[in-house]
Design a protein around this motif. Structure first.
Motif, PDB file in Angstrom:
ATOM      1  N   GLN A  81       1.025  -0.676   0.322  1.00 53.74           N
ATOM      2  CA  GLN A  81      -0.224  -0.094   0.098  1.00 53.74           C
ATOM      3  C   GLN A  81       0.513   1.637   0.067  1.00 53.74           C
ATOM      4  OE1 GLN A  81      -2.703  -0.644   3.357  1.00 53.74           O
ATOM      5  NE2 GLN A  81      -4.016  -1.319   2.184  1.00 53.74           N
ATOM      6  N   ALA A  82       2.170   1.396   0.508  1.00 51.53           N
ATOM      7  CA  ALA A  82       3.033   2.036   0.387  1.00 51.53           C
ATOM      8  C   ALA A  82       3.565   2.435  -0.343  1.00 51.53           C
ATOM      9  CB  ALA A  82       3.873   2.115   1.814  1.00 51.53           C
ATOM     10  N   SER A  83       3.662   1.748  -1.110  1.00 54.18           N
ATOM     11  CA  SER A  83       4.192   1.953  -2.685  1.00 54.18           C
ATOM     12  C   SER A  83       3.051   2.700  -3.680  1.00 54.18           C
ATOM     13  CB  SER A  83       3.820   0.299  -3.610  1.00 54.18           C
ATOM     14  OG  SER A  83       5.240  -0.176  -2.727  1.00 54.18           O
ATOM     15  N   TYR A  84       1.809   2.368  -3.690  1.00 54.24           N
ATOM     16  CA  TYR A  84       1.086   3.128  -4.128  1.00 54.24           C
ATOM     17  C   TYR A  84       0.964   4.663  -4.103  1.00 54.24           C
ATOM     18  CZ  TYR A  84      -0.928  -0.774  -6.822  1.00 54.24           C
ATOM     19  OH  TYR A  84      -1.256  -1.975  -8.033  1.00 54.24           O
ATOM     20  N   ALA A  85       0.671   4.675  -2.157  1.00 56.53           N
ATOM     21  CA  ALA A  85       1.054   6.155  -1.950  1.00 56.53           C
ATOM     22  C   ALA A  85       2.065   7.146  -2.090  1.00 56.53           C
ATOM     23  CB  ALA A  85       1.352   6.317  -0.294  1.00 56.53           C
TER      24      ALA A  85
END
Length: 92
Positions: A27-31
């Motif tokens: 999820q942090a990658s998409y952020a």
């Protein structure tokens, strides 16, 4: 660009959203993928020497390199590199 390079680039851009699970695994990658920063942004586009485009074409004429800018540091490199060519010409 040669016709083969153009065809691969067109097919890569068309199938770029399907690379997300391989190149952005958390999820942090998409952020981190946002417009206006050097992460490639959220639009499927390409450019010459442009750090804002998702796919960057670099190198001199006759020796182009394609750089996919949406690969996150948490992605497994062998998985991301294996997934990208499968999005080229002839992919379903």
């Amino acid at each position: 660009m040669t016709p083969l390079e153009r065809s691969f680039l067109q097919s890569l851009l068309e199938h770029l959203p399907s690379l997300g699970p391989f190149t952005l695994p958390t999820q942090a990658s998409y952020a981190r993928v946002q417009d206006g920063v050097w992460s490639g942004g959220t639009y499927s586009c390409w450019g010459h020497e442009n750090r804002e485009s998702l796919v960057r074409v670099t190198g001199a004429r006759g020796s182009h390199h394609l750089e996919i800018r949406s690969i996150d540091g948490t992605a497994a490199p062998h998985v991301a590199l294996a997934a990208a060519p499968r999005r080229g010409p002839g992919s379903a």
